[in-house]
Structures are given as C-alpha cells and as structure tokens.
Design a protein around this motif. Structure first.
Motif, PDB file in Angstrom:
ATOM      1  N   THR A   1      33.817  35.788  35.308  1.00  0.00           N
ATOM      2  CA  THR A   1      35.364  35.983  35.292  1.00  0.00           C
ATOM      3  C   THR A   1      35.699  36.041  34.070  1.00  0.00           C
ATOM      4  O   THR A   1      34.938  35.764  33.137  1.00  0.00           O
ATOM      5  CB  THR A   1      36.094  34.688  36.071  1.00  0.00           C
ATOM      6  N   SER A   2      36.821  36.518  33.748  1.00  0.00           N
ATOM      7  CA  SER A   2      37.524  36.840  32.418  1.00  0.00           C
ATOM      8  C   SER A   2      37.761  35.388  31.859  1.00  0.00           C
ATOM      9  O   SER A   2      37.555  35.199  30.811  1.00  0.00           O
ATOM     10  CB  SER A   2      38.886  37.411  32.607  1.00  0.00           C
ATOM     11  N   ALA A   3      38.148  34.328  32.746  1.00  0.00           N
ATOM     12  CA  ALA A   3      37.920  33.034  32.160  1.00  0.00           C
ATOM     13  C   ALA A   3      37.032  32.469  31.625  1.00  0.00           C
ATOM     14  O   ALA A   3      36.660  31.825  30.776  1.00  0.00           O
ATOM     15  CB  ALA A   3      38.681  31.933  33.337  1.00  0.00           C
ATOM     16  N   ASP A   4      35.630  32.786  32.518  1.00  0.00           N
ATOM     17  CA  ASP A   4      34.319  32.385  32.050  1.00  0.00           C
ATOM     18  C   ASP A   4      34.056  32.833  30.555  1.00  0.00           C
ATOM     19  O   ASP A   4      33.761  32.432  29.710  1.00  0.00           O
ATOM     20  CB  ASP A   4      33.325  32.770  32.843  1.00  0.00           C
ATOM     21  N   ALA A   5      34.180  34.100  30.473  1.00  0.00           N
ATOM     22  CA  ALA A   5      34.114  34.818  29.121  1.00  0.00           C
ATOM     23  C   ALA A   5      35.039  34.075  27.949  1.00  0.00           C
ATOM     24  O   ALA A   5      34.410  34.040  26.926  1.00  0.00           O
ATOM     25  CB  ALA A   5      34.420  36.570  29.459  1.00  0.00           C
ATOM     26  N   PHE A   6      36.272  33.939  28.392  1.00  0.00           N
ATOM     27  CA  PHE A   6      37.309  33.615  27.509  1.00  0.00           C
ATOM     28  C   PHE A   6      36.491  32.009  26.968  1.00  0.00           C
ATOM     29  O   PHE A   6      36.642  31.618  25.763  1.00  0.00           O
ATOM     30  CB  PHE A   6      38.621  33.329  28.239  1.00  0.00           C
ATOM     31  N   ALA A   7      36.050  31.258  27.946  1.00  0.00           N
ATOM     32  CA  ALA A   7      35.670  29.941  27.694  1.00  0.00           C
ATOM     33  C   ALA A   7      34.522  29.974  26.707  1.00  0.00           C
ATOM     34  O   ALA A   7      34.365  29.036  26.137  1.00  0.00           O
ATOM     35  CB  ALA A   7      35.275  28.960  28.932  1.00  0.00           C
TER      36      ALA A   7
ATOM     37  N   SER B   1      40.153  43.370  38.129  1.00  0.00           N
ATOM     38  CA  SER B   1      38.878  43.287  36.960  1.00  0.00           C
ATOM     39  C   SER B   1      38.854  41.781  36.660  1.00  0.00           C
ATOM     40  O   SER B   1      37.898  41.489  35.974  1.00  0.00           O
ATOM     41  CB  SER B   1      39.250  43.989  35.710  1.00  0.00           C
ATOM     42  N   TRP B   2      39.674  40.438  37.201  1.00  0.00           N
ATOM     43  CA  TRP B   2      39.379  39.235  36.793  1.00  0.00           C
ATOM     44  C   TRP B   2      37.937  38.778  36.797  1.00  0.00           C
ATOM     45  O   TRP B   2      37.130  38.132  36.075  1.00  0.00           O
ATOM     46  CB  TRP B   2      40.291  38.575  37.650  1.00  0.00           C
ATOM     47  N   SER B   3      37.285  39.287  38.144  1.00  0.00           N
ATOM     48  CA  SER B   3      35.853  38.836  38.413  1.00  0.00           C
ATOM     49  C   SER B   3      34.947  39.744  38.792  1.00  0.00           C
ATOM     50  O   SER B   3      35.124  40.638  39.986  1.00  0.00           O
ATOM     51  CB  SER B   3      35.995  37.755  39.702  1.00  0.00           C
ATOM     52  N   LEU B   4      33.928  39.980  38.091  1.00  0.00           N
ATOM     53  CA  LEU B   4      32.942  41.143  38.558  1.00  0.00           C
ATOM     54  C   LEU B   4      31.569  40.540  38.051  1.00  0.00           C
ATOM     55  O   LEU B   4      31.396  39.703  37.210  1.00  0.00           O
ATOM     56  CB  LEU B   4      33.351  42.269  37.801  1.00  0.00           C
ATOM     57  N   ASP B   5      30.303  40.782  38.896  1.00  0.00           N
ATOM     58  CA  ASP B   5      29.005  40.453  38.686  1.00  0.00           C
ATOM     59  C   ASP B   5      28.895  38.975  38.381  1.00  0.00           C
ATOM     60  O   ASP B   5      28.240  38.529  37.615  1.00  0.00           O
ATOM     61  CB  ASP B   5      28.584  41.211  37.308  1.00  0.00           C
ATOM     62  N   GLY B   6      29.814  38.222  39.000  1.00  0.00           N
ATOM     63  CA  GLY B   6      29.707  36.535  39.042  1.00  0.00           C
ATOM     64  C   GLY B   6      30.152  36.088  37.875  1.00  0.00           C
ATOM     65  O   GLY B   6      30.081  35.116  37.586  1.00  0.00           O
TER      66      GLY B   6
END
Length: 317
Positions: free
Chosen positions: A233-239, A226-231
């Motif tokens: 990542t969880s890091a992107d959301a976190f940032a 689940s780390w990366s979906l629909d372009g």
C-alpha cells in the motif's frame, strides 16, 4: 511489478492515455502533445509517468508528488504550463501505478528515491540546463539529496511543505510516530485501516470550512484505485520511507554547504503536517527565498494551482 501490470504498461506506453487533458492551441497555433505511459528505470522499477510536450518549449518542468498523491494531481497545472513548457510527472515507487517491490529489494528511503529521480531524468533525456523541479512533501528531501552530489541536476529547484531536518516538534503526531519503533508499526497499521478517511480528508485538515476544497474526481479516483497494488500500500511505502527518514535528514543537514543548486522554498501558512517553522529554518540556513502562502495548507498546488504556475514561470525566466 506483476506480469499483468508489466503487460499493461507496454500497452499503455504504445497508445495515448485515457486521462489525456483536453488539447489546446499554443501561441503558434499548434497543440500540446499529452500522454501517460510507463518508463523502465531498471530491472526492478517501472514508473508510470505523464508527459505533456509543448510545440516550442522554453524549458522543462518536472513535478514530484507527495503522500498520498499520484501524478494525477498535476493534471490541470500541466495543461496550463504546456503552452510554453514540456511537463513531466511520475508516480514514485509505492504510489500510483508505479512498481512496488518487496522491501527487501527496495528501501523506499529518501536516498533511494533520489536515485530513482536521477535515473528518470537520464532515461527521459531531459536537458538539465533548462529544467525546473517542483517537489512537495516526501519528494523534496530526495531532490535535495540528489542535488548535493549533482549540483547541475536542474536549473532551479522549488521545494515546500516537507521536513528537511530532524525536528519532530514541527511535525504532526502521526508523522513523529512513524520515525521509529515502537510507535511506527502501529501507526502504519492504523493508516492502512483508515485509508478511505485519509484519502477523503488529508487535504482538508487544518483549513477552515470556507478554505476547504474538493479534489477533482479523476484525482480522487486515481488515489483510491492506486492505494494498494502488488501487496504494497501507499502507507506501507510511506512507513518505509520514514524508517530511513531521520538518517537522510541528518545527511542533508550535515552537508548543506554542498547544496549549490538554486533553491526556492514555499510553504502553506496553515500546514498542520509540517509547521512553517521548519521552512523558515531551512530557508534561513541555505539563504533561499521563502514564500509563506496565507490561508494555504499542506497542498498549495491543489489549493491554489494558479500560484504554483506563477512560481514555475518565474523560476524559468
């Protein structure tokens, strides 16, 4: 959410989850009902959720995960509590199998997550008067922000291992770096580059070899897949959460006198991401009971799930 994932959501919602916990008998001899499905919050957001319904529930518990987790981290705890409680958990936008809108459409800010939480409670038809919310890490600030405006959002809120105030000195260096440019973008890129290492070791840091623990395989796999979906990542959301973090921390601190919902605070003694001094200050300012857990790191619910269950039961009495 992509068309393929929307179709999959409809399919999963209509059938029992493949991640269903083992059924067990309650005191009445009936089995708890367990399912993972999807719930639409609005035209933009669909959340994957897990619901375990007890035969004769005494109340409801809603678990809210942190970074880089998914709802799967609550599986064992939910099974245990479902003897007596309905249990809900969902993936935040940007995590698990929930929607990941473009950043121009959804901010991923704590205040935005607070509205997601409010909408979920309403859509799920949860009785607030019998609700305990357990929120860790990135989930804690949103639930507290919501409680400022809606003091009856829950009977009890339990929070821990998060950053309620703008105190960078109590935060791990990478978290400090995410709060503003010019360090935020390089830190986000580094987190995406080292995602495998993060997912393998984030829960072990700060603990001695004897205290370190492994995650259940289904939890580990769900986080990886689940780390990366629909372009996104969880890091992107976190940032993006952190891009708005300081603003929302200031809002909470400036309005603490409006926080009327009963709150309990727990903290891992060995949390290296958010130092326990943050929890001590927060609990002191709101007059809440603080439980510092010896030999425990940033993820008490993973390292000592028995304690989490005990806290939930005590808060529901």
């Amino acid at each position: 959410m992509s068309k393929d994932r929307t179709a999959n959501a409809a399919s999963v919602a209509a059938t029992p989850s493949s991640h269903t916990d083992e059924a067990f008998a309650s005191a009445s001899g009936e089995a708890a009902q367990d399912a993972v499905d999807f719930i639409e919050i609005n035209d933009l957001l669909t959340l994957r959720r897990k619901v375990v319904r007890a035969p004769a529930p005494k109340g409801t518990v809603l678990f809210l995960h942190g970074f880089p987790e998914t709802l799967m981290v609550w599986k064992g705890i939910a099974t245990t509590l479902a003897h007596d409680y309905d249990v809900h958990a969902f993936d935040w936008p940007g995590y698990g199998q929930s929607s990941r809108p473009a950043f121009v459409r959804f901010s991923y800010a704590p205040k935005a997550y607070a509205q997601v939480l409010k909408a979920y409670i309403e859509r799920a038809g949860i009785d607030r008067s019998k609700l305990v919310i357990y929120a860790t890490d990135i989930a804690a600030l949103p639930v507290l922000l919501l409680a400022l405006d809606e003091p009856t959002i829950a009977r009890q809120i339990i929070v821990g291992d998060f950053a309620p105030f703008d105190r960078p000195q109590y935060m791990w260096e990478n978290l400090q770096n995410l709060k503003a440019e010019p360090t935020a973008s390089p830190t986000r890129a580094y987190m995406n580059k080292t995602s495998d290492e993060i997912l393998q070791n984030v829960h072990r840091r700060g603990l001695s070899p004897v205290e370190q623990f492994d995650l259940p395989i289904e939890v580990q796999q769900d986080m990886f897949h689940s780390w990366s979906l629909d372009g996104v990542t969880s890091a992107d959301a976190f940032a993006h959460y952190y891009a708005n973090f300081t603003r929302d921390q200031h809002h909470l601190e400036a309005n603490l006198d409006r926080l009327k919902t009963p709150v309990k605070v727990i903290w891992g003694e060995k949390d290296i991401y958010i130092a326990r001094e943050m929890g001590i200050e927060f609990a002191g300012k709101i007059g809440a009971k603080l439980d510092i857990l010896p030999e425990i790191g940033h993820f008490p619910h993973l390292q000592n799930p028995k304690h989490t269950v005990e806290k939930i039961i005590a808060s529901s009495r």
